[in-house]
Design an enzyme around this catalytic site. Structure first.
Site, short mmCIF file in Angstrom:
data_model
loop_
_atom_site.label_atom_id
_atom_site.label_comp_id
_atom_site.label_asym_id
_atom_site.label_seq_id
_atom_site.Cartn_x
_atom_site.Cartn_y
_atom_site.Cartn_z
N LYS A 38 0.79 -1.26 -0.03
CA LYS A 38 0.06 0.04 0.04
C LYS A 38 1.22 1.34 0.10
CE LYS A 38 -0.37 -0.69 5.07
NZ LYS A 38 -1.26 -1.17 5.94
N ARG A 134 -10.60 -0.95 15.05
CA ARG A 134 -10.36 -0.12 13.58
C ARG A 134 -11.45 -0.48 12.65
NH1 ARG A 134 -4.88 0.16 10.22
NH2 ARG A 134 -5.40 -1.81 9.88
N TYR A 268 15.33 30.63 7.44
CA TYR A 268 14.20 31.39 7.85
C TYR A 268 14.14 31.54 9.58
CZ TYR A 268 11.84 30.80 3.47
OH TYR A 268 11.58 30.84 1.93
N CYS A 315 13.80 24.44 4.79
CA CYS A 315 12.82 25.21 3.84
C CYS A 315 12.07 24.14 3.09
CB CYS A 315 13.49 25.98 2.85
SG CYS A 315 14.85 27.22 3.69
N MET A 316 11.18 24.77 2.09
CA MET A 316 10.35 23.93 1.29
C MET A 316 11.46 22.90 0.18
SD MET A 316 7.11 24.92 -1.13
CE MET A 316 6.51 25.87 -0.06
#
Ligand SMILES: *Cc1c(COP(=O)(O)O)cnc(C)c1O
Length: 373
Positions: A38, A134, A268, A315-316
């Site tokens: 999965k 579940r 940042y 950062c990104m």
């Protein structure tokens, strides 16, 4: 376009083969291996991993949903595929068309699948909730057996098995071991009750990665191997009898190397300030690649064999690390973000999660490529 050399994940198919080989040693006769694939093979890339698993003779696969199941068929998978999660009843005929086994949570859902199936019989495995709380039937032994027999009366369903899922099989704690045993006893009681009534389901399964190793039994038709397949631990604080080999290495290119003076802040929020002159490298991966921002000022990466501390906020798409200890490092060199030495389990420990979430969290923009030694 060939594979962009910025940030990528190298997938070691030999490690996967090794992990399967080791795991198989713990399974009893009568238990067949099922590979849980999965979430794009726990982030490892199904188009890379699945053909290899088929080559190794794996006949059973488990996914979370119909899109994943169809994708496996599009990759040419001939083996059995079971959906462990939810499929809307309006897709019943897709289950038939692609010959997929569906987990069936309760009798009313079975009725809905039965009503929506026009193309043939939907194959199901009844889920039994023995303590995970579940999905699944959660009555007593007799009423669960009743529900399964009622499912068998539905003409567009083929009830081929039942399964349950352990909640704490990864722990060696006395309490947890007892809980796991009780879960096993519950599903076996339903199986025994059905047999007493003259019904024998071909496929009854309850082992996950941890269970296959810690809970020896000859009564689980399948062992659903997930995390150990990919070389990580179900619970890193509980040792395994063999050391699984991590199959994914996340790597990224260094785009710049420079010296910064004492007092210079990095990234940042200025959360890091150099307390002396240091050599700084910028690495081309960030949280948009799935490299956790929580590693800001915490983690390390490996460059030329040396551990380099991450400095400042991630950062990104980029982050910085202190490479003062690394001689000759330059633009274009490769940083290893995690893999064999610093594992995804190590990263998870630093960021308060589990290795599963780290590898599943590597995003779609990161190409998965086969590792070459
Ligand atoms: C995900 C999953 C597994 C695999 O679990 P691991 O801990 O990765 O071995 C097995 N069974 C079910 C029902 C699952 O949802």
């Amino acid at each position: 376009m060939n594979c962009l050399r910025r940030c990528w994940a190298e997938i070691d198919l030999c490690a996967i083969e090794y992990n399967i080989g080791q795991y198989r040693k713990y399974l009893k006769d009568g238990t067949e291996l099922l590979c849980v694939v999965k979430a794009n093979c726990y982030g490892h890339g199904d188009s890379l991993v699945i053909p290899h698993l088929e080559k190794l003779g794996v006949k059973w696969f488990a996914v979370s949903n119909l899109v994943e199941a169809e994708h496996l068929r599009s990759l040419g998978v001939k083996g059995e595929i079971i959906i462990l999660g939810y499929t809307p009843e309006e897709n019943a005929d897709d289950l038939v068309k692609y010959n997929i086994i569906q987990a069936c949570t309760e009798y009313p859902y079975a009725v809905k699948l039965n009503e929506n199936a026009a193309a043939g019989k939907v194959r199901i495995h009844a889920a039994i909730d023995t303590g995970m709380t579940r999905i699944g039937l959660h009555g007593d032994t007799a009423s669960d057996a009743d529900d399964i027999q009622k499912m068998m009366q539905l003409e567009n369903l083929s009830v081929e098995g039942m399964f349950t899922h352990y909640a704490v099989a990864d722990s060696r704690d006395e309490d947890c071991v007892a809980y796991t045993r009780a879960q096993t006893d519950k599903i076996l009681a339903v199986d025994d009750e059905l047999r007493r009534r003259g019904v024998s389901l071909p496929c009854v399964h309850f082992l996950n990665s941890a269970g296959g190793i810690h809970c020896p039994t000859s009564r689980s038709s399948l062992a659903r191997l997930g995390i150990i397949l990919y070389g990580l631990y179900p619970d890193p604080s509980d040792p395994l009898p063999f050391e699984p080999k991590p199959a994914m290495e996340l790597k990224a290119i260094i785009s710049q190397v420079k010296y910064i003076e004492k007092g210079t802040s990095v990234s940042y929020g200025r959360t890091f300030t150099a307390d002396k002159r240091i050599k700084l490298a910028t690495v081309t991966a960030g949280y948009a690649d799935g490299f956790p921002r929580a590693l800001s000022n915490k983690g390390e990466v490996i460059i030329k064999g040396i551990r380099c501390p991450i400095v400042g906020r991630i950062c990104m798409d980029q982050f910085m690390c202190d490479v003062s200890a690394v001689d000759g490092v330059q633009t274009g060199d490769v940083a290893t973000l995690f893999g064999r030495e610093i594992t995804a389990d190590d990263i998870a420990q630093l960021t308060g999660t589990i290795g599963y979430e780290i590898v599943c969290g590597i995003t779609a923009r990161v190409p998965r490529i086969e590792a070459r030694e």
